[in-house]
Design a protein around this motif. Structure first.
Motif, PDB file in Angstrom:
ATOM      1  N   TRP A  15       1.255 -13.182   8.351  1.00 44.75           N
ATOM      2  CA  TRP A  15       0.207 -13.514   9.322  1.00 44.75           C
ATOM      3  C   TRP A  15       0.462 -14.814  10.090  1.00 44.75           C
ATOM      4  CZ3 TRP A  15      -2.087 -12.342   4.235  1.00 44.75           C
ATOM      5  CH2 TRP A  15      -2.349 -10.979   4.095  1.00 44.75           C
ATOM      6  N   ARG A  69       3.084 -16.060  11.189  1.00 45.35           N
ATOM      7  CA  ARG A  69       4.076 -15.842  12.256  1.00 45.35           C
ATOM      8  C   ARG A  69       3.458 -15.168  13.480  1.00 45.35           C
ATOM      9  NH1 ARG A  69       7.211 -14.084   7.819  1.00 45.35           N
ATOM     10  NH2 ARG A  69       7.132 -11.908   8.533  1.00 45.35           N
ATOM     11  N   HIS A  70       2.362 -14.441  13.276  1.00 48.58           N
ATOM     12  CA  HIS A  70       1.723 -13.713  14.378  1.00 48.58           C
ATOM     13  C   HIS A  70       0.515 -14.457  14.945  1.00 48.58           C
ATOM     14  CE1 HIS A  70       4.307 -10.293  13.623  1.00 48.58           C
ATOM     15  NE2 HIS A  70       3.939 -10.280  12.345  1.00 48.58           N
TER      16      HIS A  70
END
Length: 764
Positions: A519, A521-522
């Motif tokens: 999560w 990273r997004h």
């Protein structure tokens, strides 16, 4: 309670349960500044001559509150609190619990359910003794974190200083009892003491003060026998009922108080106010030996008694031994010293400050700025609405908002800030704080604090699961809030980052769990104002692993409820080690066992107490073969090791950590990895010494004096601390350190500043 609350700075209204027949109790309260006494019977609110029943009393209190709302409502009695728990006073109740079941056998399902409802409706639960508080927290988990100690209060009448002088010489030994006359209080048996003492060569007289003689259905003749003994017993002087001040003057003129009761009452978790009054007056007391009384008076107190023979022996001893009498007087005075009106007012004042924090100008300024931004946004919407034909407007369902752009707020069912009574607000618009997450167990106490602030309004978007929520509910929070806190950097943070309004602040709290998931990273970090980590080490890791701007990653540590955890230790705590949580295997119970074996090799008194769910209670742990193998080996070792036999105790998982920590002298942290590890800090606040192995980042949270290179060094340090008599000094140092860094008040201050938009120091 009225006197203490008035002295703590409250305007107090006392509502009387029954009609006034004598003013000896009520008149002194009417004379206190800031105190109003209401008599519903005299005012025509209640008909009849008897006292109000719980249902009737609840209706009267609600009616009085409706006329002039109160900030808090103190009620005594389980039945009355139960009636009020579902009404408009819920959330403002400060419930003084005394009439509760005091053994596990008496705790029926209905009793637990009623107490759970009372706890949920109460802001504070006032407990008379530490023993009662601990018992309640273990039996009714909802009481944990709300239970505050409010022991009996002793107030000497004006001008009274108490008894002076030593044991009587050349005159009769004066015994005194004050209170009701009832079978389990042994008041009938007391009337025979002067005669029994006379046979021992001790001249004595018994002074009995009170006029309430109990009618016992199991013994219809009791009241008659009791009255006859009061009126004509050998050496008995019956003074009848008197105002409290006069009763205390009569007591001060005597030599020894009697609080000897039937053995059935030894399990009571309540403390006699009469015993404390006698101690304050310098009158030693004969009483039953119980753990509570031993803690107060010392195990070697000379006036403990279980039987009539014990009482006569004790009175004979002090009647002939002035040194023993002087010791008893000193112990009773020392025991009563902590129960003054000043001490009670101080306790109440501390609870009031925590329950009603002062508004912050920074928070109010942030709220005003948000209101200006909101007004500008609304004006822009109106301009667009006027410029665009009505037929071309976007349907509310397509935009996710209701007409006017306020989302679904009008129908939103939310967990919000409870209504604040008149006088508790600031008169200004409050800062609107939204909290969103699927699991708020690490945020609950902080959430309570935010809700208590007069300058903040709080609403919660509680996600059903990690990835499951109601988009309309979440959108309503976006439309309403000035600032949104996402607890966990998971799907909730991604959703709010994608849907937040321009100018709306978004704060995300990141834990170890999410850092190693996908999560972060997004996450659209540009939409996030600040990411909160609980330790410098994990803030550093977060910056390195995500590449996020350093100034956005800040540290606000975990909080420790130091006031709740600060409780007296039980005897033998210096030989008790504690672990809170042993799953998954990286908690390394096996390393704690290494240290325990070394300690027990030299001193078998060392014991490890483990408070935790067991690993097979976590399906996601127990389905893994390597985890099962680890614990099978650990539990096999506990069964087979001669050094560990009888040395490991498993206690059930629960919220009663503060009560459990009373028996713990050292709290261990033997993990391979932790983001913060709250257990050692909670132990420090309780007066235990922390003992840690050097997991990564431990030295950024805890003093290196508590960190050891391996289990052998940990065991050597613990043994030396106890052997050399340094345990008391070390635990006081630990308590000072945790209060300075992680006390609830300090961490709440940091969160208040953060939500107001104050800069938080970034990582170097």
């Amino acid at each position: 309670m009225v006197q203490a609350a008035a002295r703590a700075g409250c305007e107090v209204t006392l509502v009387l349960k029954a009609p006034v027949r004598t003013g000896r109790l009520v008149d002194p309260l009417r004379a206190l500044p800031g105190v109003t006494v209401l008599s519903p019977h005299a005012e025509g609110r209640v008909a009849g001559e008897g006292g109000m029943q719980p249902r009737q009393a609840a209706a009267v209190l609600v009616a009085i509150d409706a006329e002039r709302p109160f900030d808090l409502v103190v009620v005594r009695g389980r039945r009355l609190a139960g009636k009020l728990s579902a009404g408009p006073l819920a959330g403002r109740l400060w419930t003084y619990l005394t009439d509760v079941p005091q053994s596990a056998g008496e705790f029926t399902g209905s009793a637990k359910g009623e107490l759970r409802r009372i706890a949920d409706a109460s802001r504070v639960l006032l407990c008379q003794t530490e023993e009662l508080r601990g018992f309640l927290e273990s039996a009714v988990p909802a009481t944990a974190g709300k239970s505050v100690l409010f022991p009996p209060v002793v107030v000497l009448p004006e001008g009274m200083t108490g008894r002076t002088g030593g044991a009587p010489e050349g005159r009769a030994l004066k015994l005194v009892y004050t209170g009701k006359f009832a079978p389990r209080w042994n008041t009938y048996e007391m009337t025979g003491l002067p005669g029994l003492l006379a046979r021992r060569g001790v001249d004595a007289e018994l002074h009995m003060i009170g006029d309430k003689i109990h009618d016992d259905p199991a013994d219809p003749g009791y009241s008659g026998r009791m009255r006859a003994a009061l009126e004509s017993g050998q050496g008995v002087v019956w003074h009848g009922g008197h105002p409290r001040a006069e009763a205390m003057r009569l007591t001060a003129a005597c030599d020894v108080g009697l609080s000897w009761r039937h053995p059935e009452m030894d399990a009571s978790l309540e403390l006699s106010t009469k015993v404390l009054e006698c101690g304050t007056l310098g009158v030693p007391v004969v009483l039953n030996r119980t753990p509570m009384h031993e803690r107060l008076f010392g195990a070697d107190y000379p006036l403990f008694a279980a039987t009539e023979s014990d009482v006569v022996d004790a009175l004979t001893l002090i009647g002939k031994n002035p040194e023993t009498y002087a010791l008893a007087v000193e112990r009773c005075r020392d025991a009563a010293a902590g129960y003054t009106l000043e001490a009670a007012a101080g306790r109440l004042r501390a609870s009031l400050e925590q329950a009603f924090p002062e508004p912050s100008e920074a928070v109010l300024a942030a709220a005003r700025a948000a209101a200006v931004h909101e007004a500008a946004r609304e004006a822009a919407r109106e301009a667009v609405h006027e410029a665009v034909p009505e037929t071309a407007s976007t349907p509310p369902s397509a935009a996710g908002t209701a007409p006017g752009g306020e989302g679904t707020l009008g129908t939103l069912v939310h967990e919000g800030t409870p209504p604040r009574p008149a006088g508790a607000g600031t008169g200004e618009r409050r800062l609107r704080v939204g909290v969103a997450g699927h699991d708020l167990k690490f945020f609950t106490r902080l959430l309570d604090y935010l809700r208590s602030r007069p300058d903040m309004e709080v609403r919660v978007d509680h996600w059903a699961a990690l990835k499951v929520h109601d988009p309309e509910r979440s959108q309503a929070l976006v439309d309403w809030a000035d600032v949104v806190i996402c607890e966990w950097c998971g799907p909730n943070a991604l959703w709010y980052a994608a849907h937040k309004r321009p100018g709306q602040r978004l704060v995300v709290r990141l834990h170890r769990f999410e850092l190693y998931a996908a999560w972060p990273r997004h996450l659209d970090i540009d939409a996030v104002d600040q990411v909160i980590c609980v330790s410098p080490h994990y803030a550093d890791l977060t910056r390195d692993m995500t590449g996020w701007p350093a100034e956005k990653v800040v540290v606000v540590p975990n909080w420790v409820d130091d006031l709740q955890l600060d409780r007296p230790k039980l005897a033998g705590a210096e030989h008790h080690l504690g672990m809170i949580g042993i799953a998954p295997s990286r908690k390394r119970l096996d390393l704690a066992l290494d240290a325990l074996e070394e300690l027990r090799r030299e001193d078998p008194r060392f014991t490890l107490f483990v408070k935790s769910k067991l690993p097979w209670e976590y399906w996601w742990i127990w389905e893994r073969e390597d985890e099962r193998a680890h614990y099978q080996q650990v539990f096999r070792r506990i069964r087979r090791s001669p050094l560990l036999a009888g040395g490991v105790v498993f206690d059930s998982y629960g919220r009663d950590v503060a009560a459990w920590l009373r028996r713990i002298g050292f709290v261990l942290s033997t993990s391979d990895d932790e983001s913060f590890h709250l257990a050692p800090a909670e132990g420090m606040a309780s007066g235990a010494v922390p003992a840690l192995l050097g997991w990564p980042g431990a030295d950024t949270i805890y003093d290196t004096r508590w960190i050891h290179r391996d289990p052998s060094a940990m065991a050597a340090s613990i043994a030396a601390t106890v052997r050399e008599g340094r345990w008391e000094a070390e635990r006081e140092l630990a308590r000072r350190q945790v209060r300075g860094a992680y006390a609830l008040e300090e961490v709440c201050r940091q969160w208040t500043d953060l939500l107001a938009g104050a800069p938080v120091p970034a990582l170097p």
